[in-house]
Each structure stands twice: as structure tokens, then as C-alpha cells.
Design an enzyme around this catalytic site. Structure first.
Site, PDB file in Angstrom:
ATOM      1  N   MET A  26      55.040  42.354  41.593  1.00 38.02           N
ATOM      2  CA  MET A  26      53.588  42.483  41.791  1.00 38.02           C
ATOM      3  C   MET A  26      53.064  43.572  40.862  1.00 38.02           C
ATOM      4  O   MET A  26      53.571  44.699  40.860  1.00 38.02           O
ATOM      5  CB  MET A  26      53.266  42.852  43.242  1.00 38.02           C
ATOM      6  CG  MET A  26      53.491  41.744  44.263  1.00 38.02           C
ATOM      7  SD  MET A  26      52.630  40.190  43.900  1.00 38.02           S
ATOM      8  CE  MET A  26      50.908  40.694  43.928  1.00 38.02           C
ATOM      9  N   SER A  59      46.109  31.143  39.529  1.00 38.63           N
ATOM     10  CA  SER A  59      46.062  31.335  40.978  1.00 38.63           C
ATOM     11  C   SER A  59      44.783  30.720  41.528  1.00 38.63           C
ATOM     12  O   SER A  59      43.679  31.160  41.181  1.00 38.63           O
ATOM     13  CB  SER A  59      46.106  32.825  41.309  1.00 38.63           C
ATOM     14  OG  SER A  59      45.769  32.996  42.668  1.00 38.63           O
ATOM     15  N   GLY A 102      48.923  39.718  39.177  1.00 35.79           N
ATOM     16  CA  GLY A 102      47.884  40.699  39.445  1.00 35.79           C
ATOM     17  C   GLY A 102      47.362  41.376  38.191  1.00 35.79           C
ATOM     18  O   GLY A 102      48.126  41.970  37.441  1.00 35.79           O
ATOM     19  N   GLY A 103      46.069  41.207  37.947  1.00 33.66           N
ATOM     20  CA  GLY A 103      45.434  41.879  36.821  1.00 33.66           C
ATOM     21  C   GLY A 103      45.839  41.355  35.454  1.00 33.66           C
ATOM     22  O   GLY A 103      45.675  42.046  34.441  1.00 33.66           O
TER      23      GLY A 103
END
Ligand code: DX5
Ligand code: ZN
Length: 218
Positions: A137, A8, A176-177
Site C-alpha cells: 500500500m 480501481s 494508492g496515489g
């Protein structure tokens, strides 16, 4: 099938964007994840279609555009024209998710539906037959650098089951993460496209980070 890594660029250095894009491309990343934020659906504001248009000729990576935008059907055409290869729209962001996905497909672009951590898989069941990718997500959208939410793993497994049962064709992406620890359980649960921002770009050596992630999803 080996997993796909999608760095990202939200976590890249914008004053050295070309360098940071080439870096992950040369390291073997297949997709480049682009986070579009409107200051409404999520608090931050990031970039628009013009930005994607300028980036397009700079890389051969698949441009994976994640729209964190209210009423995305108003702008999907612009992102398609800008050169996006995949466009993701949140089911929470529009009463017209089916129309938004149809518009993406009509442009010849891969259509993705996205669900937040608080949204159940049942919300997107009616559109699973028409999407090329589902994005689960694994943090609440809006910012890089948050902690992976393990409660989302169950939804990945559920999606994989539905795909098998009805012979759907979608890929399962998570965002995410993601790091060298959290990627393992998500891969095991059935995800095959992995967005990673801060893990790749923060601190040193994005190249070795990509190699590490790739090795974990071979
Ligand atoms: C969050 C964005 C993500 C973000 C991920 O709203 O959708 O794509 O860049 O960042 P990390 O990998 O740091 O959680
Ligand atoms: Zn994203």
C-alpha cells in the site's frame, strides 16, 4: 517485462459502471482492481461478493480483489466463488494470514498478501514463498485520491531483493496515489502491477490516462 495497469473502480461512476468498466478494458487495462471495505478495518463500506459475481460476466479483465476486511478468512471462499482471479488479504487484518492465503490457493485463485504503509516487509517474510502477488500500500487504505507515500519505495526494493535471493515468484503491486509522476519511481524500485483510481477516472478521458501509464512502464 512491461508493467500491468489495474484501474480501481472505487473512483468510477457507479451509475455508469458498465461504461466505465468497458472504457478501461478497451483502453488496454489488464486488471480491474476491486476495493472491498468493511467499515471496520477501514472506515468506508463498499461492496461484497454478489457485486463481484454480477461484474464477472461483463469483462474479460483479471478481477483483482483487495479485501480491506477484518478476518478475511471468513469470506475468501465467497469471493472466489464469485469469480475473483486474485484475492488480496491484509496481514494486519487477521492472526491467521497463512490460513487465509492457503484458503485462497485451495480455491484455485491467485493469493496476494497486502501490507499497510506502517507495516514492515519482515511481517510477511514467512509467507512470501506461497503468494502470487504482494501488494504494497502506497497510501493508508480506505479512500481514493490520497497522496503517494515515497517512504514505501524502500519496501518495494526490499521485496524485489528477497524475490531474487530466494527465487520467489510473486508480482509486486502498488496501490494508492499512482499517477504519471509517482509511477516512475515505483516501477524503478521493482513494482510491476499498478493500481490507479482517481488519476484514471477523475476529470476527463480515462483512455488517455491508461495509455500514458502504460507507456511509462513499458
Ligand atoms: C485505497 C484503495 C485504492 C484506491 C486507490 O484504500 O485500496 O485501491 O482506489 O485510489 P487512488 O488511485 O485515487 O489513490
Ligand atoms: Zn485497493
Amino acid at each position: 517485462m512491461p508493467g500491468i495497469i489495474a484501474p480501481s473502480i472505487l473512483s468510477a461512476d457507479y451509475t455508469n459502471l458498465e461504461r466505465d468498466v468497458k472504457l478501461v478494458e478497451n483502453a488496454g487495462a489488464e486488471y480491474l482492481h476491486i476495493d472491498v471495505m468493511d467499515g471496520n478495518f477501514v472506515p468506508s463500506i463498499s461492496y461484497g461478493p454478489n457485486w463481484v459475481k454480477q461484474l464477472r460476466p461483463e469483462t474479460n479483465m483479471v478481477l483483482d480483489v483487495h479485501l480491506m476486511v477484518i478476518n478475511p478468512e471468513k469470506i475468501v471462499d465467497e469471493f472466489a466463488d464469485a469469480g475473483a482471479d486474485i484475492i488480496g488479504v491484509h496481514v494486519e487484518a487477521t492472526p491467521h494470514i497463512h490460513r487465509a492465503l492457503q484458503m485462497i490457493k485451495n480455491k484455485g485463485v491467485k493469493a496476494e498478501v497486502v501490507i499497510n504503509p506502517g507495516t514492515p516487509v519482515a511481517m510477511i517474510e514467512p509467507v512470501l514463498d506461497m503468494v502470487d502477488q504482494v501488494l504494497v500500500m502506497t497510501v493508508n487504505p480506505g479512500f481514493g485520491g490520497q497522496k503517494f507515500l515515497p517512504s514505501t519505495l524502500e519496501k518495494i526494493a526490499q521485496l524485489q531483493k528477497l524475490r531474487d535471493q530466494f527465487d520467489y515468484q510473486f508480482d509486486i503491486e502498488i496501490d494508492g496515489g499512482v499517477n504519471n509522476e509517482t509511477i516512475k519511481a515505483a516501477y524503478k524500485a521493482g513494482a510491476n502491477v499498478f493500481v490507479a483510481g482517481s488519476y484514471v477516472y477523475d476529470k476527463v478521458d480515462p483512455k488517455s490516462k491508461i495509455e500514458t501509464l502504460k507507456a511509462l512502464v513499458k
